[in-house]
Design a protein around this motif. Structure first.
Motif, short mmCIF file in Angstrom:
data_model
loop_
_atom_site.label_atom_id
_atom_site.label_comp_id
_atom_site.label_asym_id
_atom_site.label_seq_id
_atom_site.Cartn_x
_atom_site.Cartn_y
_atom_site.Cartn_z
N UNK A 167 0.83 -1.20 0.00
CA UNK A 167 0.00 0.00 0.00
C UNK A 167 0.87 1.25 0.00
N UNK A 168 0.77 2.03 -1.06
CA UNK A 168 1.45 3.32 -1.16
C UNK A 168 0.45 4.43 -0.86
N UNK A 169 0.78 5.31 0.09
CA UNK A 169 -0.01 6.48 0.41
C UNK A 169 0.78 7.73 0.05
N UNK A 170 0.10 8.78 -0.45
CA UNK A 170 0.88 9.94 -0.83
C UNK A 170 0.10 11.15 -1.24
N UNK A 194 -4.78 19.47 -5.99
CA UNK A 194 -4.00 18.61 -5.10
C UNK A 194 -4.82 17.37 -4.78
N UNK A 195 -4.11 16.28 -4.42
CA UNK A 195 -4.83 15.06 -4.09
C UNK A 195 -4.14 14.23 -3.04
N UNK A 196 -4.94 13.54 -2.23
CA UNK A 196 -4.46 12.50 -1.32
C UNK A 196 -4.69 11.16 -2.02
N UNK A 197 -3.62 10.37 -2.21
CA UNK A 197 -3.72 9.19 -3.04
C UNK A 197 -3.39 7.91 -2.27
N UNK A 198 -3.98 6.81 -2.72
CA UNK A 198 -3.67 5.48 -2.21
C UNK A 198 -3.60 4.51 -3.38
N UNK A 199 -2.52 3.73 -3.43
CA UNK A 199 -2.33 2.72 -4.48
C UNK A 199 -2.05 1.39 -3.80
N UNK A 200 -2.88 0.39 -4.10
CA UNK A 200 -2.67 -0.94 -3.51
C UNK A 200 -2.36 -1.92 -4.62
N UNK A 201 -1.18 -2.53 -4.53
CA UNK A 201 -0.78 -3.53 -5.52
C UNK A 201 -0.90 -4.92 -4.91
N UNK A 202 -1.41 -5.86 -5.68
CA UNK A 202 -1.64 -7.22 -5.18
C UNK A 202 -0.40 -8.08 -5.33
#
Length: 202
Positions: A167-170, A194-202
């Motif tokens: 999980x990448x938060x940024x 601007x944005x608050x982002x979350x990327x989840x890689x399986x």
């Protein structure tokens, strides 16, 4: 959602499957591995498209840079883990709902982002193409009015921090403008946000 967007998503999935199969083969030789990815974000900014006043006197604004982004795609990671490339298809939307009407702004971003990454931190930059940007307003008992924009190309910059294993938060900043169709009377709307982002890689 338009048929053209679904067609594009299917094309992206086919391309991702093909690229993913190719990426797994050269991994031992210093190539890239591929992993499925889901992404989500909350954004804010841009020009005001619609301002709504409620019966109690409160006001709310629909801006060209908001608000919710959901997507899926694939992340390619180099064998040494120092480079990552994300390709995603997304739905970006905002809405205001009141008893006497509603307003929405939606678009379909296709994003390609390159990351220089370490064990916990990474920095990225990339491109985003927003398909079918459309603002709609419907007053109580009235018809729905639409304002359509041309497809837009923008640039984005992002910082992420790794939480756990996948999980990448940024934070993200996106530069983009929306133009209405037409050469002479075209209107340009600032969609920078601007944005608050979350990327989840399986």
């Amino acid at each position: 959602m338009s048929r053209s967007f679904f067609s594009l998503v299917l094309m992206c999935l086919a391309a991702l499957w093909s690229l993913g199969a190719q990426a797994e083969e050269p991994k031992a030789e210093g190539g890239f591995s591929a992993r499925p990815l889901v992404t989500a974000g909350y954004t804010s900014g841009g020009d005001t498209l619609v301002e709504v006043e409620f019966e109690n006197g409160d006001k709310d604004k629909l801006k060209a840079g908001g608000a919710f982004l959901l997507g899926f795609g694939v992340e390619f990671v180099s064998a040494d883990g120092e480079l990552a490339v994300q390709l995603t298809a997304n739905y970006h939307f905002d809405s205001i709902n009141a008893e006497n009407g509603e307003a929405t702004f939606e678009r379909y971003p296709i994003e390609l982002v390159f990351f220089d990454q370490g064990e916990k931190h990474r920095y990225g930059a990339g491109f985003t193409v927003h398909l079918s940007p459309t603002a709609q307003v419907k007053a109580d008992g009235g018809r729905r009015d639409s304002l359509n924009f041309d497809p837009a190309v923008g640039f984005l910059f992002e910082y992420n921090y790794l939480v756990g294993k996948g999980l990448w938060l940024g934070l993200r900043y996106t530069l983009i403008d929306y133009d209405t169709p037409g050469s002479f009377n075209s209107v340009t709307v600032d969609g920078n946000h601007f944005g608050l982002m979350a990327h989840f890689r399986f």
